[in-house]
Design a protein around this motif. Structure first.
Motif, PDB file in Angstrom:
ATOM      1  N   LEU A 224     -44.865 -86.263  64.547  1.00  0.00           N
ATOM      2  CA  LEU A 224     -43.880 -87.092  63.848  1.00  0.00           C
ATOM      3  C   LEU A 224     -44.367 -87.609  62.504  1.00  0.00           C
ATOM      4  O   LEU A 224     -43.561 -88.065  61.690  1.00  0.00           O
ATOM      5  CB  LEU A 224     -43.476 -88.271  64.728  1.00  0.00           C
ATOM      6  CG  LEU A 224     -42.917 -87.921  66.116  1.00  0.00           C
ATOM      7  CD1 LEU A 224     -42.627 -89.188  66.899  1.00  0.00           C
ATOM      8  CD2 LEU A 224     -41.676 -87.054  65.989  1.00  0.00           C
ATOM      9  N   GLY A 225     -45.689 -87.537  62.280  1.00  0.00           N
ATOM     10  CA  GLY A 225     -46.252 -88.116  61.074  1.00  0.00           C
ATOM     11  C   GLY A 225     -46.636 -89.566  61.301  1.00  0.00           C
ATOM     12  O   GLY A 225     -46.078 -90.244  62.170  1.00  0.00           O
ATOM     13  N   ALA A 226     -47.601 -90.050  60.539  1.00  0.00           N
ATOM     14  CA  ALA A 226     -48.059 -91.428  60.710  1.00  0.00           C
ATOM     15  C   ALA A 226     -48.884 -91.829  59.495  1.00  0.00           C
ATOM     16  O   ALA A 226     -49.313 -90.987  58.699  1.00  0.00           O
ATOM     17  CB  ALA A 226     -48.898 -91.570  61.981  1.00  0.00           C
ATOM     18  N   SER A 227     -49.108 -93.124  59.349  1.00  0.00           N
ATOM     19  CA  SER A 227     -50.022 -93.657  58.341  1.00  0.00           C
ATOM     20  C   SER A 227     -51.152 -94.349  59.088  1.00  0.00           C
ATOM     21  O   SER A 227     -50.918 -95.321  59.813  1.00  0.00           O
ATOM     22  CB  SER A 227     -49.301 -94.642  57.419  1.00  0.00           C
ATOM     23  OG  SER A 227     -50.182 -95.135  56.430  1.00  0.00           O
ATOM     24  N   LEU A 228     -52.378 -93.827  58.944  1.00  0.00           N
ATOM     25  CA  LEU A 228     -53.501 -94.302  59.742  1.00  0.00           C
ATOM     26  C   LEU A 228     -54.639 -94.776  58.852  1.00  0.00           C
ATOM     27  O   LEU A 228     -54.839 -94.259  57.743  1.00  0.00           O
ATOM     28  CB  LEU A 228     -54.003 -93.185  60.665  1.00  0.00           C
ATOM     29  CG  LEU A 228     -53.000 -92.619  61.659  1.00  0.00           C
ATOM     30  CD1 LEU A 228     -53.642 -91.483  62.448  1.00  0.00           C
ATOM     31  CD2 LEU A 228     -52.502 -93.703  62.606  1.00  0.00           C
ATOM     32  N   SER A 229     -55.398 -95.737  59.355  1.00  0.00           N
ATOM     33  CA  SER A 229     -56.588 -96.216  58.654  1.00  0.00           C
ATOM     34  C   SER A 229     -57.725 -95.225  58.853  1.00  0.00           C
ATOM     35  O   SER A 229     -58.000 -94.803  59.977  1.00  0.00           O
ATOM     36  CB  SER A 229     -56.997 -97.601  59.175  1.00  0.00           C
ATOM     37  OG  SER A 229     -55.998 -98.554  58.905  1.00  0.00           O
ATOM     38  N   VAL A 230     -58.381 -94.879  57.768  1.00  0.00           N
ATOM     39  CA  VAL A 230     -59.472 -93.904  57.805  1.00  0.00           C
ATOM     40  C   VAL A 230     -60.703 -94.510  57.136  1.00  0.00           C
ATOM     41  O   VAL A 230     -60.602 -95.059  56.030  1.00  0.00           O
ATOM     42  CB  VAL A 230     -59.080 -92.604  57.069  1.00  0.00           C
ATOM     43  CG1 VAL A 230     -60.238 -91.619  57.052  1.00  0.00           C
ATOM     44  CG2 VAL A 230     -57.866 -91.973  57.726  1.00  0.00           C
ATOM     45  N   PRO A 231     -61.876 -94.440  57.781  1.00  0.00           N
ATOM     46  CA  PRO A 231     -63.083 -94.967  57.140  1.00  0.00           C
ATOM     47  C   PRO A 231     -63.540 -94.048  56.012  1.00  0.00           C
ATOM     48  O   PRO A 231     -63.440 -92.825  56.110  1.00  0.00           O
ATOM     49  CB  PRO A 231     -64.100 -94.986  58.280  1.00  0.00           C
ATOM     50  CG  PRO A 231     -63.642 -93.899  59.204  1.00  0.00           C
ATOM     51  CD  PRO A 231     -62.148 -93.895  59.125  1.00  0.00           C
ATOM     52  N   THR A 232     -64.014 -94.634  54.929  1.00  0.00           N
ATOM     53  CA  THR A 232     -64.670 -93.895  53.857  1.00  0.00           C
ATOM     54  C   THR A 232     -65.945 -94.647  53.501  1.00  0.00           C
ATOM     55  O   THR A 232     -66.154 -95.787  53.936  1.00  0.00           O
ATOM     56  CB  THR A 232     -63.779 -93.764  52.607  1.00  0.00           C
ATOM     57  OG1 THR A 232     -63.761 -95.014  51.914  1.00  0.00           O
ATOM     58  CG2 THR A 232     -62.361 -93.338  52.965  1.00  0.00           C
ATOM     59  N   LEU A 233     -66.797 -94.049  52.693  1.00  0.00           N
ATOM     60  CA  LEU A 233     -68.030 -94.715  52.294  1.00  0.00           C
ATOM     61  C   LEU A 233     -67.763 -95.941  51.428  1.00  0.00           C
ATOM     62  O   LEU A 233     -68.609 -96.826  51.324  1.00  0.00           O
ATOM     63  CB  LEU A 233     -68.928 -93.726  51.539  1.00  0.00           C
ATOM     64  CG  LEU A 233     -69.517 -92.602  52.392  1.00  0.00           C
ATOM     65  CD1 LEU A 233     -70.256 -91.601  51.519  1.00  0.00           C
ATOM     66  CD2 LEU A 233     -70.443 -93.146  53.469  1.00  0.00           C
ATOM     67  N   GLY A 235     -65.089 -97.981  51.992  1.00  0.00           N
ATOM     68  CA  GLY A 235     -64.208 -98.881  52.721  1.00  0.00           C
ATOM     69  C   GLY A 235     -63.043 -98.133  53.351  1.00  0.00           C
ATOM     70  O   GLY A 235     -62.838 -96.945  53.118  1.00  0.00           O
ATOM     71  N   THR A 236     -62.270 -98.828  54.148  1.00  0.00           N
ATOM     72  CA  THR A 236     -61.156 -98.220  54.871  1.00  0.00           C
ATOM     73  C   THR A 236     -59.954 -98.023  53.945  1.00  0.00           C
ATOM     74  O   THR A 236     -59.634 -98.897  53.135  1.00  0.00           O
ATOM     75  CB  THR A 236     -60.751 -99.103  56.060  1.00  0.00           C
ATOM     76  OG1 THR A 236     -61.880 -99.264  56.922  1.00  0.00           O
ATOM     77  CG2 THR A 236     -59.607 -98.477  56.849  1.00  0.00           C
ATOM     78  N   VAL A 237     -59.294 -96.866  54.063  1.00  0.00           N
ATOM     79  CA  VAL A 237     -58.085 -96.581  53.288  1.00  0.00           C
ATOM     80  C   VAL A 237     -57.007 -96.071  54.243  1.00  0.00           C
ATOM     81  O   VAL A 237     -57.291 -95.673  55.378  1.00  0.00           O
ATOM     82  CB  VAL A 237     -58.345 -95.524  52.186  1.00  0.00           C
ATOM     83  CG1 VAL A 237     -59.426 -95.997  51.225  1.00  0.00           C
ATOM     84  CG2 VAL A 237     -58.733 -94.180  52.798  1.00  0.00           C
ATOM     85  N   GLU A 238     -55.769 -96.097  53.792  1.00  0.00           N
ATOM     86  CA  GLU A 238     -54.656 -95.567  54.565  1.00  0.00           C
ATOM     87  C   GLU A 238     -54.424 -94.102  54.202  1.00  0.00           C
ATOM     88  O   GLU A 238     -54.399 -93.741  53.027  1.00  0.00           O
ATOM     89  CB  GLU A 238     -53.383 -96.373  54.290  1.00  0.00           C
ATOM     90  CG  GLU A 238     -53.416 -97.791  54.846  1.00  0.00           C
ATOM     91  CD  GLU A 238     -53.489 -97.823  56.362  1.00  0.00           C
ATOM     92  OE1 GLU A 238     -52.663 -97.149  57.005  1.00  0.00           O
ATOM     93  OE2 GLU A 238     -54.380 -98.519  56.899  1.00  0.00           O
ATOM     94  N   LEU A 239     -54.268 -93.280  55.214  1.00  0.00           N
ATOM     95  CA  LEU A 239     -54.031 -91.851  55.022  1.00  0.00           C
ATOM     96  C   LEU A 239     -52.717 -91.471  55.687  1.00  0.00           C
ATOM     97  O   LEU A 239     -52.487 -91.789  56.857  1.00  0.00           O
ATOM     98  CB  LEU A 239     -55.177 -91.032  55.633  1.00  0.00           C
ATOM     99  CG  LEU A 239     -55.013 -89.512  55.604  1.00  0.00           C
ATOM    100  CD1 LEU A 239     -54.986 -88.992  54.167  1.00  0.00           C
ATOM    101  CD2 LEU A 239     -56.139 -88.837  56.400  1.00  0.00           C
ATOM    102  N   LYS A 240     -51.856 -90.778  54.940  1.00  0.00           N
ATOM    103  CA  LYS A 240     -50.582 -90.338  55.488  1.00  0.00           C
ATOM    104  C   LYS A 240     -50.770 -89.006  56.199  1.00  0.00           C
ATOM    105  O   LYS A 240     -51.219 -88.029  55.605  1.00  0.00           O
ATOM    106  CB  LYS A 240     -49.541 -90.194  54.376  1.00  0.00           C
ATOM    107  CG  LYS A 240     -48.161 -89.805  54.893  1.00  0.00           C
ATOM    108  CD  LYS A 240     -47.137 -89.735  53.762  1.00  0.00           C
ATOM    109  CE  LYS A 240     -45.753 -89.351  54.301  1.00  0.00           C
ATOM    110  NZ  LYS A 240     -44.746 -89.272  53.210  1.00  0.00           N
ATOM    111  N   ILE A 241     -50.428 -88.970  57.474  1.00  0.00           N
ATOM    112  CA  ILE A 241     -50.478 -87.742  58.266  1.00  0.00           C
ATOM    113  C   ILE A 241     -49.101 -87.087  58.190  1.00  0.00           C
ATOM    114  O   ILE A 241     -48.119 -87.654  58.689  1.00  0.00           O
ATOM    115  CB  ILE A 241     -50.846 -88.027  59.739  1.00  0.00           C
ATOM    116  CG1 ILE A 241     -52.092 -88.926  59.817  1.00  0.00           C
ATOM    117  CG2 ILE A 241     -51.049 -86.735  60.496  1.00  0.00           C
ATOM    118  CD1 ILE A 241     -53.319 -88.346  59.207  1.00  0.00           C
ATOM    119  N   PRO A 242     -48.975 -85.918  57.574  1.00  0.00           N
ATOM    120  CA  PRO A 242     -47.654 -85.281  57.459  1.00  0.00           C
ATOM    121  C   PRO A 242     -47.104 -84.887  58.826  1.00  0.00           C
ATOM    122  O   PRO A 242     -47.850 -84.504  59.738  1.00  0.00           O
ATOM    123  CB  PRO A 242     -47.940 -84.036  56.602  1.00  0.00           C
ATOM    124  CG  PRO A 242     -49.235 -84.326  55.909  1.00  0.00           C
ATOM    125  CD  PRO A 242     -50.019 -85.156  56.864  1.00  0.00           C
TER     126      PRO A 242
END
Length: 300
Positions: A224-233, A235-242
């Motif tokens: 269905l798609g989602a917007s999830l928090s993803v760790p990066t070096l 800090g955390t960012v939001e990533l859109k899952i198509p």
């Protein structure tokens, strides 16, 4: 001191290949990372997992450990490691260079058992270009396992070398194999040359300047798609899952990888999707799965 079974710590057989050991380490490190796990004793388990992986991922260290293990020791057995045993593995003073935070966060500081096998003893190789046991007023070399966060941001880290604490400035974007020179900090007043390696990280791997991360999503988030928090070096960012994503799909976070010297653009973070279906924990969830099975059929 007590013998440690590093294979049992990672949950692999003694004949396991490098890829299997690496997979087991990543799975357990993600599970017990102190920033993620709420289980009692997670930090100690995380340290044990890091220590086991450090012993088994390098062929020379693994061979030295296997030689001792093959003598029939079992976890908890008292063992006296002969002086200088395994000290020639790579020629590094592993015991000192990894204590006091060189490994980063909860991963720094290995056990006496680890150090007794892999520490480079006094009276080892000598000479200005040698590793460990350098003659007075000559350069001493050691490996410095730098946390990826320090490479990303460029910052100082405190390490302990031969019982002495040192603050080391990590240049932003430094690469494996490059050397940090600390004037006058080696044996007998010589220089200490720290050869950089990247410390193992439970969430990231490195491919050139790109950082790789595996993100677990549910089947409905992928479908269905989602917007999830993803760790990066950074800090955390939001990533859109198509919507309609499949396992193995790779998404790019531009500029979230490791920096480059000279002000060039950072590398990227590549996020690979891993789809995990949670097990039903009650009757309502089980029925929901039954409805999905009826709606989609049994074929993938």
């Amino acid at each position: 001191m007590q013998f440690k079974d590093y294979y049992a710590t990672l949950g692999v057989e003694p004949g396991a290949g490098d890829a299997e050991i690496k997979t087991a380490y990543r799975r357990l490190a993600r599970k017990y990372h102190p920033d993620v796990s709420k289980e009692a004793g997670a930090e100690d388990k995380f340290k044990g997992i890091n220590e086991a992986y450090e012993a088994l991922r390098d062929p020379e260290k693994r061979a030295a450990y296997d030689q001792l293990r093959n003598q029939g020791y079992r976890p908890g057995d008292e063992v006296n490691v002969p002086p200088g045993y395994g000290g020639g593995a790579g020629g590094f003073d592993f015991g000192d260079i990894f204590s006091g935070g060189a490994g980063g966060g909860a991963g720094g500081g290995f056990s006496d058992f680890f150090e007794s096998i892999f520490r480079q003893r006094a009276g080892g190789r000598q000479g200005g270009a040698g590793f460990g046991g350098a003659a007075p007023n000559q350069d001493t070399r050691a490996r410095f396992a730098v946390p990826l966060e320090a490479v990303y941001a460029g910052e100082s880290r405190r390490i302990t070398v031969n019982g002495k604490q040192l603050d080391v400035r990590v240049p932003k974007g430094i690469r494996p194999g490059q050397v940090i020179r600390l004037a006058g900090q080696g044996t007998g007043g010589g220089n200490l040359l720290l050869e950089v390696d990247y410390a193992n990280h439970p969430q990231f791997e490195v491919d050139g300047r790109n950082v790789l991360h595996t993100l677990s999503v549910t089947p409905w988030q992928a479908a269905l798609g989602a917007s999830l928090s993803v760790p990066t070096l950074g800090g955390t960012v939001e990533l859109k899952i198509p919507a309609g994503s499949e396992a193995g799909r790779k998404l790019r976070l531009r500029g979230r990888g490791l920096p480059q010297a000279g002000g060039a653009a950072n590398g990227d973070q590549i996020v690979e999707l891993e789809i995990n279906a949670p097990a039903p924990t009650d009757e309502a969830q089980r029925k929901a799965y039954e409805q999905l099975a009826k709606a989609f059929g049994q074929s993938v």
